[in-house]
Design a protein around this motif. Structure first.
Motif, PDB file in Angstrom:
ATOM      1  N   MET A 151       6.653  16.463   3.624  1.00 14.48           N
ATOM      2  CA  MET A 151       5.585  15.483   3.593  1.00 14.48           C
ATOM      3  C   MET A 151       5.485  14.829   4.962  1.00 14.48           C
ATOM      4  SD  MET A 151       6.164  13.912  -0.221  1.00 14.48           S
ATOM      5  CE  MET A 151       5.738  12.318   0.353  1.00 14.48           C
ATOM      6  N   PRO A 152       4.273  14.522   5.419  1.00 12.74           N
ATOM      7  CA  PRO A 152       4.110  13.919   6.732  1.00 12.74           C
ATOM      8  C   PRO A 152       4.717  12.529   6.808  1.00 12.74           C
ATOM      9  CG  PRO A 152       1.983  14.179   5.626  1.00 12.74           C
ATOM     10  CD  PRO A 152       3.029  14.767   4.746  1.00 12.74           C
ATOM     11  N   LYS A 153       5.090  12.162   8.008  1.00 14.80           N
ATOM     12  CA  LYS A 153       5.649  10.837   8.256  1.00 14.80           C
ATOM     13  C   LYS A 153       4.626   9.786   7.835  1.00 14.80           C
ATOM     14  CE  LYS A 153       7.616   8.024  11.907  1.00 14.80           C
ATOM     15  NZ  LYS A 153       7.934   7.941  13.314  1.00 14.80           N
ATOM     16  N   GLY A 154       5.128   8.725   7.246  1.00 14.72           N
ATOM     17  CA  GLY A 154       4.244   7.658   6.844  1.00 14.72           C
ATOM     18  C   GLY A 154       3.755   7.777   5.403  1.00 14.72           C
ATOM     19  N   SER A 155       4.228   8.760   4.684  1.00 16.89           N
ATOM     20  CA  SER A 155       3.811   8.878   3.291  1.00 16.89           C
ATOM     21  C   SER A 155       4.428   7.738   2.484  1.00 16.89           C
ATOM     22  CB  SER A 155       4.221  10.233   2.718  1.00 16.89           C
ATOM     23  OG  SER A 155       5.611  10.362   2.714  1.00 16.89           O
ATOM     24  N   ILE A 156       3.804   7.420   1.370  1.00 15.43           N
ATOM     25  CA  ILE A 156       4.252   6.309   0.547  1.00 15.43           C
ATOM     26  C   ILE A 156       5.499   6.724  -0.221  1.00 15.43           C
ATOM     27  CG2 ILE A 156       3.593   4.750  -1.319  1.00 15.43           C
ATOM     28  CD1 ILE A 156       0.658   5.290  -0.470  1.00 15.43           C
ATOM     29  N   PRO A 157       6.587   5.942  -0.146  1.00 12.98           N
ATOM     30  CA  PRO A 157       7.818   6.288  -0.871  1.00 12.98           C
ATOM     31  C   PRO A 157       7.582   6.332  -2.382  1.00 12.98           C
ATOM     32  CG  PRO A 157       8.214   4.521   0.710  1.00 12.98           C
ATOM     33  CD  PRO A 157       6.736   4.732   0.656  1.00 12.98           C
ATOM     34  N   ILE A 158       8.339   7.179  -3.043  1.00 10.46           N
ATOM     35  CA  ILE A 158       8.244   7.334  -4.496  1.00 10.46           C
ATOM     36  C   ILE A 158       8.410   5.986  -5.196  1.00 10.46           C
ATOM     37  CG2 ILE A 158       9.343   8.362  -6.525  1.00 10.46           C
ATOM     38  CD1 ILE A 158       7.943  10.508  -5.042  1.00 10.46           C
ATOM     39  N   ALA A 159       9.354   5.174  -4.745  1.00 11.10           N
ATOM     40  CA  ALA A 159       9.604   3.885  -5.387  1.00 11.10           C
ATOM     41  C   ALA A 159       8.354   3.007  -5.365  1.00 11.10           C
ATOM     42  CB  ALA A 159      10.761   3.172  -4.696  1.00 11.10           C
ATOM     43  N   LYS A 160       7.624   3.003  -4.250  1.00 10.15           N
ATOM     44  CA  LYS A 160       6.398   2.210  -4.179  1.00 10.15           C
ATOM     45  C   LYS A 160       5.322   2.796  -5.073  1.00 10.15           C
ATOM     46  CE  LYS A 160       6.562  -0.292   0.096  1.00 10.15           C
ATOM     47  NZ  LYS A 160       5.794  -0.750   1.220  1.00 10.15           N
ATOM     48  N   GLN A 161       5.259   4.123  -5.143  1.00  9.64           N
ATOM     49  CA  GLN A 161       4.283   4.756  -6.029  1.00  9.64           C
ATOM     50  C   GLN A 161       4.577   4.396  -7.479  1.00  9.64           C
ATOM     51  OE1 GLN A 161       3.537   8.962  -5.209  1.00  9.64           O
ATOM     52  NE2 GLN A 161       4.287   8.627  -3.141  1.00  9.64           N
TER      53      GLN A 161
ATOM     54  N   LYS B  52      10.627   6.351 -16.497  1.00  8.43           N
ATOM     55  CA  LYS B  52      10.575   6.247 -15.037  1.00  8.43           C
ATOM     56  C   LYS B  52      11.088   7.519 -14.379  1.00  8.43           C
ATOM     57  CE  LYS B  52      10.927   1.273 -15.281  1.00  8.43           C
ATOM     58  NZ  LYS B  52      11.813   0.127 -15.203  1.00  8.43           N
ATOM     59  N   ALA B  53      12.103   8.139 -14.975  1.00 14.70           N
ATOM     60  CA  ALA B  53      12.622   9.393 -14.429  1.00 14.70           C
ATOM     61  C   ALA B  53      11.570  10.496 -14.517  1.00 14.70           C
ATOM     62  CB  ALA B  53      13.894   9.811 -15.170  1.00 14.70           C
ATOM     63  N   LEU B  54      10.895  10.586 -15.655  1.00 14.70           N
ATOM     64  CA  LEU B  54       9.848  11.602 -15.803  1.00 14.70           C
ATOM     65  C   LEU B  54       8.676  11.326 -14.865  1.00 14.70           C
ATOM     66  CD1 LEU B  54       9.965  12.164 -19.643  1.00 14.70           C
ATOM     67  CD2 LEU B  54      10.595  13.786 -17.860  1.00 14.70           C
ATOM     68  N   ALA B  55       8.329  10.059 -14.697  1.00 16.51           N
ATOM     69  CA  ALA B  55       7.270   9.706 -13.754  1.00 16.51           C
ATOM     70  C   ALA B  55       7.672  10.079 -12.333  1.00 16.51           C
ATOM     71  CB  ALA B  55       6.948   8.219 -13.854  1.00 16.51           C
ATOM     72  N   THR B  56       8.947   9.889 -12.007  1.00 15.78           N
ATOM     73  CA  THR B  56       9.448  10.262 -10.680  1.00 15.78           C
ATOM     74  C   THR B  56       9.301  11.764 -10.457  1.00 15.78           C
ATOM     75  OG1 THR B  56      10.999   8.414 -10.666  1.00 15.78           O
ATOM     76  CG2 THR B  56      11.458  10.234  -9.148  1.00 15.78           C
ATOM     77  N   MET B  57       9.670  12.561 -11.469  1.00 13.22           N
ATOM     78  CA  MET B  57       9.528  14.013 -11.342  1.00 13.22           C
ATOM     79  C   MET B  57       8.069  14.398 -11.142  1.00 13.22           C
ATOM     80  SD  MET B  57      12.317  15.559 -14.004  1.00 13.22           S
ATOM     81  CE  MET B  57      12.139  14.367 -15.316  1.00 13.22           C
TER      82      MET B  57
ATOM     83  N   LEU C  68       5.696  12.544  -9.832  1.00 10.99           N
ATOM     84  CA  LEU C  68       5.281  12.131  -8.491  1.00 10.99           C
ATOM     85  C   LEU C  68       5.820  13.064  -7.420  1.00 10.99           C
ATOM     86  CD1 LEU C  68       5.599   8.252  -8.743  1.00 10.99           C
ATOM     87  CD2 LEU C  68       3.495   9.569  -8.390  1.00 10.99           C
ATOM     88  N   VAL C  69       7.080  13.473  -7.550  1.00 10.12           N
ATOM     89  CA  VAL C  69       7.654  14.411  -6.575  1.00 10.12           C
ATOM     90  C   VAL C  69       6.825  15.692  -6.557  1.00 10.12           C
ATOM     91  CG1 VAL C  69       9.652  15.911  -6.121  1.00 10.12           C
ATOM     92  CG2 VAL C  69       9.997  13.486  -6.599  1.00 10.12           C
ATOM     93  N   TYR C  70       6.497  16.205  -7.733  1.00 11.63           N
ATOM     94  CA  TYR C  70       5.673  17.418  -7.816  1.00 11.63           C
ATOM     95  C   TYR C  70       4.298  17.180  -7.192  1.00 11.63           C
ATOM     96  CZ  TYR C  70       3.032  21.349  -9.594  1.00 11.63           C
ATOM     97  OH  TYR C  70       2.238  22.478  -9.665  1.00 11.63           O
ATOM     98  N   ASN C  71       3.623  16.127  -7.636  1.00  9.47           N
ATOM     99  CA  ASN C  71       2.259  15.870  -7.164  1.00  9.47           C
ATOM    100  C   ASN C  71       2.189  15.601  -5.669  1.00  9.47           C
ATOM    101  OD1 ASN C  71       0.990  16.275  -9.624  1.00  9.47           O
ATOM    102  ND2 ASN C  71       1.278  14.152 -10.236  1.00  9.47           N
ATOM    103  N   ASN C  72       3.212  14.968  -5.116  1.00  2.03           N
ATOM    104  CA  ASN C  72       3.227  14.699  -3.678  1.00  2.03           C
ATOM    105  C   ASN C  72       3.326  15.978  -2.853  1.00  2.03           C
ATOM    106  OD1 ASN C  72       3.027  11.941  -4.009  1.00  2.03           O
ATOM    107  ND2 ASN C  72       5.210  11.577  -3.818  1.00  2.03           N
ATOM    108  N   ASN C  73       3.806  17.050  -3.467  1.00  2.00           N
ATOM    109  CA  ASN C  73       3.987  18.299  -2.740  1.00  2.00           C
ATOM    110  C   ASN C  73       3.001  19.387  -3.143  1.00  2.00           C
ATOM    111  OD1 ASN C  73       6.625  18.011  -1.063  1.00  2.00           O
ATOM    112  ND2 ASN C  73       7.016  16.992  -2.986  1.00  2.00           N
ATOM    113  N   ALA C  74       2.243  19.160  -4.202  1.00  2.00           N
ATOM    114  CA  ALA C  74       1.305  20.171  -4.700  1.00  2.00           C
ATOM    115  C   ALA C  74       0.082  20.262  -3.792  1.00  2.00           C
ATOM    116  CB  ALA C  74       0.881  19.821  -6.124  1.00  2.00           C
TER     117      ALA C  74
END
Length: 148
Positions: A34-44, A59-64, A66-72
């Motif tokens: 992910m490019p520098k400056g992306s919003i951290p998962i915790a803030k999302q 929250k764990a499932l939401a984290t998963m 978000l991790v997927y969506n941030n990279n898709a």
């Protein structure tokens, strides 16, 4: 942040005199690409109002997700190579020590094959669940004594 810091390694706080380990310091491209400056998962996560009173599991499932969506990609899919990299960088505690297991090798070799094929969120989650079920870490989790 509603108690979800324990499940999100990127939110660990350090004192003024203690610097963050090299693995948590941001570089122009993070381990997930992910490019520098992306919003951290915790803030999302914090911006999702419905999770304010959510359980740790939610929250764990939401984290998963978000991790997927941030990279898709824009179509909401990941290449197999990106999937493998994401699993190895974001979920490495579950994968660590599994390299010699036949099922692990089968899953990873499947991700190595047909690089032009992409996987969707459902397939990503199934892969993650399979790796979790065969993980040595799962046994450690099962052995944890609960206290009330």
């Amino acid at each position: 942040m509603c108690g979800c810091r324990a499940s999100i390694p990127s939110t660990k706080q350090y004192s003024v005199n203690q610097s963050a380990p090299a693995s948590t310091k941001k570089s122009p491209l993070s381990a997930s690409g992910m490019p520098k400056g992306s919003i951290p998962i915790a803030k999302q996560l914090a911006s999702i109002k419905a999770l304010g009173q959510g359980s740790d599991l939610e929250k764990a499932l939401a984290t998963m997700a978000l991790v997927y969506n941030n990279n898709a990609d824009p179509e909401g899919k990941l290449s197999r190579a990106e999937t493998k990299s994401l699993l190895q960088t974001q979920f490495w505690h579950f994968i660590q020590g599994q390299e010699n297991k036949p099922k692990y090798q089968e899953i990873i070799s499947d991700l190595d094959g047909e690089p032009e094929n992409k996987i969707d969120f459902e397939d990503f989650m199934m892969t993650l669940v399979m790796l979790t079920l065969m993980s040595d870490l799962l046994q450690e989790i099962k052995n944890v004594k609960t206290t009330k």
